[in-house]
Design an enzyme around this catalytic site. Structure first.
Site, PDB file in Angstrom:
ATOM      1  CG  LEU A  32      -1.973  -1.218   1.210  1.00 10.54           C
ATOM      2  CD1 LEU A  32      -2.757  -1.178   2.647  1.00 10.54           C
ATOM      3  CD2 LEU A  32      -2.730  -1.250   0.067  1.00 10.54           C
ATOM      4  CG  HIS A  36      -3.121   1.315  -2.264  1.00 12.03           C
ATOM      5  ND1 HIS A  36      -1.722   1.043  -2.493  1.00 12.03           N
ATOM      6  CD2 HIS A  36      -3.744   0.756  -3.420  1.00 12.03           C
ATOM      7  CE1 HIS A  36      -1.644   0.171  -3.580  1.00 12.03           C
ATOM      8  NE2 HIS A  36      -2.601  -0.238  -4.142  1.00 12.03           N
ATOM      9  CD  GLN A  60      -5.468  -7.791 -11.603  1.00 13.53           C
ATOM     10  OE1 GLN A  60      -6.538  -8.173 -10.904  1.00 13.53           O
ATOM     11  NE2 GLN A  60      -5.010  -6.522 -11.690  1.00 13.53           N
ATOM     12  N   GLY A 146      -9.349   4.497  -7.677  1.00 15.63           N
ATOM     13  CA  GLY A 146      -8.586   5.713  -8.119  1.00 15.63           C
ATOM     14  C   GLY A 146      -8.613   5.575  -9.743  1.00 15.63           C
TER      15      GLY A 146
HETATM   16  O1  PAF Z   1      -6.333  -1.725  -9.146  1.00 18.49           O
HETATM   17  C1  PAF Z   1      -5.994  -2.890  -8.650  1.00 18.49           C
HETATM   18  O2  PAF Z   1      -5.116  -2.875  -7.819  1.00 18.49           O
HETATM   19  C2  PAF Z   1      -6.549  -4.302  -9.119  1.00 18.49           C
HETATM   20  O3  PAF Z   1      -6.769  -4.180 -10.405  1.00 18.49           O
HETATM   21  C3  PAF Z   1      -7.531  -4.783  -8.466  1.00 18.49           C
HETATM   22  C4  PAF Z   1      -8.976  -3.848  -8.759  1.00 18.49           C
HETATM   23  C5  PAF Z   1      -7.519  -4.682  -6.950  1.00 18.49           C
HETATM   24  C6  PAF Z   1      -8.044  -6.011  -8.694  1.00 18.49           C
HETATM   25  O4  PAF Z   1      -7.322  -6.908  -8.443  1.00 18.49           O
END
Ligand code: PAF
Length: 278
Positions: A32, A36, A60, A146
């Site tokens: 973080l 965040h 992802q 964000g």
């Molecule tokens: O923006 C991110 O950190 C990621 O894409 C999320 C939204 C936590 C999903 O894994």
């Protein structure tokens, strides 16, 4: 006070279903930073119970991306969240989120294939799927995100609308370091010279805003000038696009309220940034 840490899906469901107040979710991949924390502060202001999820979502990341070396700092994250009086941290592992036999994916067509989706083919499918699971498990009324990940927000808003989910996204401003670089966990990968070079993303966006104020509105011309500036700082442009802020479709002339989005590689690190033109 230290947040309650929940690591299992079943416990998260049990807890979220027992909460009688509004629930705000801040989804993160941990490590973080102030960006965040600004989302957490906003969630604390606007909802009664705040859940922060920390999960580095493998789906992802493409196989050639930085999943294994993605920075992690769980202990420090918990300390920071304790200082902000976060109620719960959801910290599942891969077996909880994608158990054996997992088969379901959510895709938002078209807008997941442009901009970042052109070079990161399955990235947004991973994001929309995990965010759906998180919103559902946490039973979130609001989700705080964000605008640094501008395309991500637009895609998730489309998904929420199309699938009639109850969660509402609260868009929060992009947070920059003092020198202008957009805050990102990936800034950690940059050497000090690369950090200096990476300032070109924001500088190029500010230049575009200035050109617009001087009367230049031709997107193609502005993109050429931005690219030159970025390349002078050793950046390798993935894309620079002037887009409609709602549809994300490229537009040929800048106008008030449009967005310019950039993705640039500095060394091996891919960074993104954007601004609203006004
Ligand atoms: O923006 C991110 O950190 C990621 O894409 C999320 C939204 C936590 C999903 O894994």
């Amino acid at each position: 006070m230290k947040p309650v840490i929940i690591t299992s899906v079943s416990e998260m469901i049990k807890v979220s279903r027992s909460i009688k107040t509004s629930i705000g979710l801040v989804p993160t991949m941990g490590f973080l930073h102030e960006g965040h924390l600004s989302l957490v502060k906003r969630a604390k202001q606007e909802t009664e119970t705040v859940v922060v999820s920390i999960y580095v979502n493998p789906s992802q990341f493409a196989p050639n991306e930085d999943l294994d070396k993605y920075p992690r700092s769980f202990k420090r994250d918990i300390q920071l969240l304790a200082e902000l009086d976060v109620d719960y941290v959801f910290f599942p592992d891969k077996r909880e989120m994608y158990p054996e036999g997992y088969k379901t994916w959510i895709t938002v067509e078209k807008i997941s294939r442009i901009l970042c989706g052109k070079s990161r083919l399955t990235h947004f499918r991973g994001v929309t799927t995990i965010v759906t699971k998180l919103m559902n498990l946490v039973n979130a009324d609001f989700m705080f995100m964000g605008e640094k990940d501008y395309q991500q927000i637009v895609i998730l808003e489309q998904m929420i609308k199309d699938l009639n989910f109850k969660t509402r996204i609260v868009r929060c401003p992009l947070i920059r370091e003092k020198d202008g670089i957009a805050m990102s966990s990936r800034n950690k990968y940059l050497s000090s010279q690369q950090h200096e070079d990476a300032l070109c993303l924001y500088k190029s966006l500010l230049m575009a805003q200035e050109k617009y104020e001087e009367g230049l509105t031709d997107s193609a011309e502005i993109i050429i000038q931005m690219k030159k500036l970025i390349e002078r700082c050793n950046g390798v442009v993935d894309y620079i696009e002037v887009v409609d802020p709602n549809s994300l479709q490229a537009i040929s002339n800048l106008l008030k309220g449009c967005r310019i989005l950039v993705a640039v590689k500095i060394g091996k690190t891919r960074l993104i940034d954007n601004i609203e033109i006004n």
